[in-house]
Design a protein around this motif. Sequence first.
Motif, mmCIF file in Angstrom:
data_model
loop_
_atom_site.group_PDB
_atom_site.id
_atom_site.type_symbol
_atom_site.label_atom_id
_atom_site.label_comp_id
_atom_site.label_asym_id
_atom_site.label_seq_id
_atom_site.Cartn_x
_atom_site.Cartn_y
_atom_site.Cartn_z
ATOM 1 N N ALA A 163 0.445 -1.023 -0.261
ATOM 2 C CA ALA A 163 0.216 -0.453 0.320
ATOM 3 C C ALA A 163 1.093 1.334 0.130
ATOM 4 O O ALA A 163 1.909 1.170 0.585
ATOM 5 C CB ALA A 163 -0.627 -0.021 1.135
ATOM 6 N N GLY A 164 0.308 2.060 -0.743
ATOM 7 C CA GLY A 164 1.214 3.165 -0.374
ATOM 8 C C GLY A 164 0.137 4.533 -1.962
ATOM 9 O O GLY A 164 -0.475 3.909 -2.358
ATOM 10 N N PRO A 165 1.362 4.971 -1.829
ATOM 11 C CA PRO A 165 0.922 5.925 -3.322
ATOM 12 C C PRO A 165 1.192 5.935 -4.926
ATOM 13 O O PRO A 165 1.527 4.692 -4.660
ATOM 14 C CB PRO A 165 2.084 7.178 -3.233
ATOM 15 N N THR A 166 0.021 5.683 -5.508
ATOM 16 C CA THR A 166 -0.277 5.273 -6.521
ATOM 17 C C THR A 166 0.965 4.933 -7.798
ATOM 18 O O THR A 166 1.313 3.939 -8.283
ATOM 19 C CB THR A 166 -1.150 5.807 -7.618
ATOM 20 N N ALA A 167 1.784 5.921 -7.973
ATOM 21 C CA ALA A 167 2.513 6.065 -8.943
ATOM 22 C C ALA A 167 3.466 5.259 -8.009
ATOM 23 O O ALA A 167 4.427 4.841 -9.222
ATOM 24 C CB ALA A 167 2.862 7.954 -8.710
ATOM 25 N N LEU A 168 4.098 5.153 -6.922
ATOM 26 C CA LEU A 168 5.134 4.421 -6.690
ATOM 27 C C LEU A 168 4.498 2.691 -6.736
ATOM 28 O O LEU A 168 5.168 1.681 -7.199
ATOM 29 C CB LEU A 168 5.404 4.339 -5.111
ATOM 30 N N ILE A 169 3.417 2.586 -6.269
ATOM 31 C CA ILE A 169 3.335 1.516 -6.805
ATOM 32 C C ILE A 169 2.714 0.842 -8.123
ATOM 33 O O ILE A 169 2.831 -0.389 -8.758
ATOM 34 C CB ILE A 169 1.704 1.139 -5.624
ATOM 35 N N GLU A 170 2.727 1.654 -8.563
ATOM 36 C CA GLU A 170 2.539 0.882 -10.003
ATOM 37 C C GLU A 170 4.213 1.108 -11.497
ATOM 38 O O GLU A 170 3.878 0.770 -11.544
ATOM 39 C CB GLU A 170 1.730 2.306 -11.293
ATOM 40 N N GLN A 171 4.746 1.869 -10.207
ATOM 41 C CA GLN A 171 6.241 1.843 -11.195
ATOM 42 C C GLN A 171 7.214 0.274 -10.581
ATOM 43 O O GLN A 171 7.253 -0.491 -11.454
ATOM 44 C CB GLN A 171 6.909 2.649 -9.751
#
Length: 179
Positions: A163-171
């Motif tokens: 879980a976390g910010p979408t941009a980091l998760i997607e990366q």
Amino acid sequence: MALVATYLAVITASLSLGYYTGTTSDQLPEVPLHRQFEAHSDADDSDSESESEDGDVSSLTALDDCKLVLAVRTDLGMTTGKIAAQCSHATLACYKTLLSKNPSLLRKWAQAGYLKSVVRCSDEDALLVLQAQAQSLNLCARSIQDAGRTQIAANTTTVLGIAGPTALIEQLTGELSAF
């Protein structure tokens, strides 16, 4: 057909948990983003699972949308119900961690509608690499180990919640196949 049933079970379990947590999210305490939280250690309050500790997620900021990705091991041959249960445990573990260590990020995830997705992970080694990468980015990464009472051997890691910010998760998880 089994894949569709698995997907529907995971979605149902996630939506149920999301609905429940969403109806109680307005009760979260107001905590400034800059506050550093003390180390958190849970007693294992599930009689069928154990959760591994993750890195420090207190430094994550809630500047963009947040989401949860559930990485499910596909090599274990878990049934639809087992996958749904394991994903529910991982979702709850991430929720509890964020509630304790970063309520601001949890509120941001709630505002985004508790976005979540389920992806495939080939085996334990791939799951452990993914967990290490998530922790190196200070994301909330909680793995679930089965108690071994039904289909899976005791202490087998089944699912990783990130879980976390979408941009980091997607990366981190963007290349993994959706379940």
